[in-house]
Design an enzyme around this catalytic site. Structure first.
Site, PDB file in Angstrom:
ATOM      1  CG  ASP A  22      -1.920  -0.892   1.204  1.00 40.30           C
ATOM      2  OD1 ASP A  22      -3.118  -0.618  -0.200  1.00 40.30           O
ATOM      3  OD2 ASP A  22      -2.391  -2.039   1.967  1.00 40.30           O
ATOM      4  CD  GLU A 123      -6.430  -3.589  -0.482  1.00 41.25           C
ATOM      5  OE1 GLU A 123      -5.898  -2.251  -0.469  1.00 41.25           O
ATOM      6  OE2 GLU A 123      -6.597  -4.090  -0.019  1.00 41.25           O
ATOM      7  CG  HIS A 150     -10.528  -1.740   1.737  1.00 44.14           C
ATOM      8  ND1 HIS A 150     -11.344  -0.872   2.952  1.00 44.14           N
ATOM      9  CD2 HIS A 150     -10.316  -2.247   1.876  1.00 44.14           C
ATOM     10  CE1 HIS A 150      -9.983  -1.080   3.718  1.00 44.14           C
ATOM     11  NE2 HIS A 150      -9.244  -1.981   3.314  1.00 44.14           N
ATOM     12  CG  HIS A 191     -10.074  -6.749   1.636  1.00 44.77           C
ATOM     13  ND1 HIS A 191     -10.298  -5.925   3.110  1.00 44.77           N
ATOM     14  CD2 HIS A 191      -8.808  -6.222   1.563  1.00 44.77           C
ATOM     15  CE1 HIS A 191      -9.042  -5.189   3.729  1.00 44.77           C
ATOM     16  NE2 HIS A 191      -8.700  -5.483   2.618  1.00 44.77           N
ATOM     17  CG  HIS A 212      -3.675  -8.041   0.749  1.00 41.39           C
ATOM     18  ND1 HIS A 212      -5.128  -7.662  -0.802  1.00 41.39           N
ATOM     19  CD2 HIS A 212      -4.389  -6.826   1.486  1.00 41.39           C
ATOM     20  CE1 HIS A 212      -5.927  -6.941  -0.089  1.00 41.39           C
ATOM     21  NE2 HIS A 212      -5.251  -6.145   1.249  1.00 41.39           N
ATOM     22  CG  ASP A 320      -2.076  -5.582   3.660  1.00 38.44           C
ATOM     23  OD1 ASP A 320      -1.795  -4.627   2.957  1.00 38.44           O
ATOM     24  OD2 ASP A 320      -3.284  -5.216   4.044  1.00 38.44           O
TER      25      ASP A 320
END
Ligand SMILES: [Zn+2]
Length: 383
Positions: A22, A123, A150, A191, A212, A320
């Protein structure tokens, strides 16, 4: 028995691909997207990612997320993603250590040339603003996967951390998956709720990834993947790339991070779109709510479990980094990836298996998705 020297050698010779980082969001929210304020060529004490540390970690390819918080759904979500895709491209243009990769072959070529392949991911499915046209534009710009949600549900897919609204994917959600297959874009089930995962696996013609996520059998958090889904991901030919967040790896930490969406909403209610203040407040919140950190052994426990349930061809790394508020001991930043290789080798994994886990599996999945896209191409674009 092998020594540490050999693990290091194995790590260097493998193509190491990390599924989720990120850094773009961190650059955006904390440094106004300005490389003169956070110069990636320098080694930093803060954050998890810069070029010297990527080099030390032997990272050959990194998926960088264009991350869109759920708050932006219906409020300029596509713009949030587009501006971060642009930021990733600016990063590649500015730093010769990086090269932009769109395909598995690009990654192999760039790694062989001694550069770091930068891959783009989006994402948060709300970023497509319920438009297949926007999705196609993201693909054209080089986005190689879309994480369907998300923390909160989208209009067409349920998230793991929200109250179920659709029972998985809606009809439009299914058409998003089919269009991604056609575009050669990987469908990312990190997610999303277990029902959404099942729907994706039913609809997708290409292998499915979790960029992730970890094993729910070890850490019982909704963000993690149940065994039945792990098996289906394997059947699809896909890969589950393990997250390093202590809350998702350490079994005892699951309860403490149960309601992440509520935490996000509480902070959002206070700080709205002031991302810098929100990041600061989030850091404070986490320091007031300590969780066990765990270590590299906890991460490798998840890899072991996924290998047992899904097979060694279906697991990878999705740290992540720069998206997680806490890190395990010994895995503080991107320079520490070799510690994972060390631990895997200590547990008896062969060099061949290590090469698969470190990057070979996701490269295979990318190639297969590209092949599916070529096969589907003659069909007309979906509406
Ligand atoms: Zn995430």
């Amino acid at each position: 028995m092998t020594g540490v020297g050999q693990a290091a050698e194995t790590h260097r010779s493998a193509i190491v691909v990390d599924g989720h980082n990120d850094l773009p969001w961190r650059l955006r929210s904390e440094f106004g997207s300005r490389f003169d304020r956070f110069d990636l060529a320098l080694r930093h004490q803060d954050g998890h990612t810069d070029i010297p540390r990527l080099r030390e970690g032997g990272v050959d390819a990194q998926f960088f997320a264009a991350f869109v918080p759920s708050l932006y759904a219906g409020r300029g979500a596509a713009r949030q993603a587009l501006e971060q895709i642009d930021l990733i491209k600016q990063m590649v243009a500015r730093y010769p250590d990086f090269a932009h990769a769109r395909t598995a072959d690009d990654v192999r070529r760039i790694a062989a040339a001694g550069k770091i392949a930068a891959l783009i991911a989006v994402e948060g499915g709300h970023a497509i603003e319920s438009s297949l046209e926007v999705l196609r534009h993201f693909a054209q710009l080089g986005a190689r996967y879309l994480t369907l949600t998300h923390m909160a549900n989208t209009d067409w897919a349920d998230a793991a951390t929200d109250q179920p609204r659709h029972g998985g994917l809606t009809g439009f959600g299914e058409s998003v998956v089919r269009e991604m297959n056609r575009l050669g874009m990987l469908v990312d089930i990190s997610h999303v709720s277990a029902d959404t995962m099942s729907d994706v696996l039913r609809v997708s013609e290409a292998p499915v990834i979790a960029s992730h996520s970890n094993a729910r059998a070890i850490n019982d958090h909704a963000r993690n993947v149940p065994d039945a889904i792990l098996r289906q991901v394997a059947e699809s030919g896909g890969v589950v790339m393990v997250n390093f967040f202590p809350g998702f790896i350490v079994p005892e930490a699951a309860e403490a991070v149960r309601d992440l969406l509520a935490v996000e909403r509480e902070l959002r209610a206070r700080y709205g779109e002031d991302e810098a203040a929100l990041e600061e407040a989030a850091r404070e919140w986490w320091s007031e709510h300590p969780i066990p950190r765990g270590d590299v052994g906890h991460v490798v426990d998840h890899i072991d479990h996924i290998v047992q349930v899904a097979g060694v061809d279906h697991v990878g790394l999705g740290s992540d980094f720069d998206g997680i508020p806490e890190v395990p001991e010994g895995l503080e930043d991107v320079s520490k990836f070799p510690a994972v290789t060390d631990e895997l080798q200590r547990r008896g994994y062969s060099d061949e298996d290590l090469a698969k886990i470190l990057g070979g599996n996701i490269l295979r999945v990318m190639s297969e998705a590209e092949e599916v896209a070529r096969r589907l191409k003659p069909r007309l674009p979906a509406r």
